[in-house]
Design a protein around this motif. Sequence first.
Motif, PDB file in Angstrom:
ATOM      1  N   ARG A  93       0.763  -1.253   0.000  1.00 55.20           N
ATOM      2  CA  ARG A  93       0.000   0.000   0.000  1.00 55.20           C
ATOM      3  C   ARG A  93       0.791   1.298   0.000  1.00 55.20           C
ATOM      4  O   ARG A  93       0.217   2.353  -0.179  1.00 55.20           O
ATOM      5  CB  ARG A  93      -0.984   0.048   1.169  1.00 55.20           C
ATOM      6  N   SER A  98       0.842   0.457  -6.136  1.00 52.89           N
ATOM      7  CA  SER A  98      -0.380   0.267  -5.364  1.00 52.89           C
ATOM      8  C   SER A  98      -1.251   1.498  -5.475  1.00 52.89           C
ATOM      9  O   SER A  98      -2.465   1.401  -5.660  1.00 52.89           O
ATOM     10  CB  SER A  98      -0.045   0.010  -3.898  1.00 52.89           C
ATOM     11  N   ARG A  99      -0.645   2.661  -5.378  1.00 46.65           N
ATOM     12  CA  ARG A  99      -1.406   3.904  -5.489  1.00 46.65           C
ATOM     13  C   ARG A  99      -1.996   4.034  -6.896  1.00 46.65           C
ATOM     14  O   ARG A  99      -3.074   4.589  -7.044  1.00 46.65           O
ATOM     15  CB  ARG A  99      -0.529   5.107  -5.142  1.00 46.65           C
ATOM     16  N   GLU A 102      -5.153   2.065  -6.807  1.00 46.19           N
ATOM     17  CA  GLU A 102      -6.163   2.811  -6.050  1.00 46.19           C
ATOM     18  C   GLU A 102      -6.686   3.981  -6.870  1.00 46.19           C
ATOM     19  O   GLU A 102      -7.886   4.255  -6.882  1.00 46.19           O
ATOM     20  CB  GLU A 102      -5.575   3.340  -4.742  1.00 46.19           C
ATOM     21  N   GLY A 153      -7.130  -5.371  -5.115  1.00 48.13           N
ATOM     22  CA  GLY A 153      -6.973  -3.946  -4.813  1.00 48.13           C
ATOM     23  C   GLY A 153      -8.277  -3.304  -4.379  1.00 48.13           C
ATOM     24  O   GLY A 153      -8.308  -2.524  -3.425  1.00 48.13           O
ATOM     25  N   SER A 157      -8.043  -2.195  -0.638  1.00 49.78           N
ATOM     26  CA  SER A 157      -7.747  -0.775  -0.510  1.00 49.78           C
ATOM     27  C   SER A 157      -8.975   0.130  -0.481  1.00 49.78           C
ATOM     28  O   SER A 157      -8.943   1.177   0.147  1.00 49.78           O
ATOM     29  CB  SER A 157      -6.858  -0.324  -1.677  1.00 49.78           C
ATOM     30  N   ARG A 160     -12.085  -2.193   1.882  1.00 51.69           N
ATOM     31  CA  ARG A 160     -11.435  -2.603   3.139  1.00 51.69           C
ATOM     32  C   ARG A 160     -12.217  -3.703   3.864  1.00 51.69           C
ATOM     33  O   ARG A 160     -12.403  -3.667   5.071  1.00 51.69           O
ATOM     34  CB  ARG A 160     -11.210  -1.398   4.041  1.00 51.69           C
TER      35      ARG A 160
END
Length: 188
Positions: A93, A98-99, A102, A153, A157, A160
């Motif tokens: 994360r 990863s971003r 997201e 993801g 992310s 959750r």
Amino acid sequence: MAADQPSRKRDATATKAALLDAAAELFADRGFDRTTVRDIAHRAGVNQALLFRYFGSKDALFEHVMARGGLDQVETTPPEQLFTTALRSLLERDDSASRSIETYLRSSGTDRADEALRAQLDAEYTRALSGLTDAPDAELRADLAMAWLLGIGLVRSITRKDPLATAPADEIERLIGPAVRTLLERSK
């Protein structure tokens, strides 16, 4: 400018990096549509005119943000390690890849967001992963592997949802690794 004020030298490289970092954070937190040019410039500590000077538009900045994490990962990772590396980046994360996921998930439904990610995934990740198998449906297999990443993801992310949101990265890798290897293996 008054004579007693020293002129400030602009560092274009640092300004571009600050804008990319600020945009990456805001796009991932808010999505494309809810992030304004003003917010990005404010977070970067620069005038918003510099965003247009260096990137041309918010859309172009978005494409740079999307490409920065994912394309670097594809270019520096051997294809046989790409899925595991992308999965690890997603699970940790705090990595730019990863971003990027997201950012895409929060920006889906935005034409530019969809276009940027399709170009990134199709041209880079899917091609690299489909090259791992000699199956006639190699692209479909690569797309399925990428769908797993996006799904993980999303659940980890964005929504959750437990237990996936809090599961240890090693445990997730242990469970999904064999399935991906089977999906992308070469015939014997």
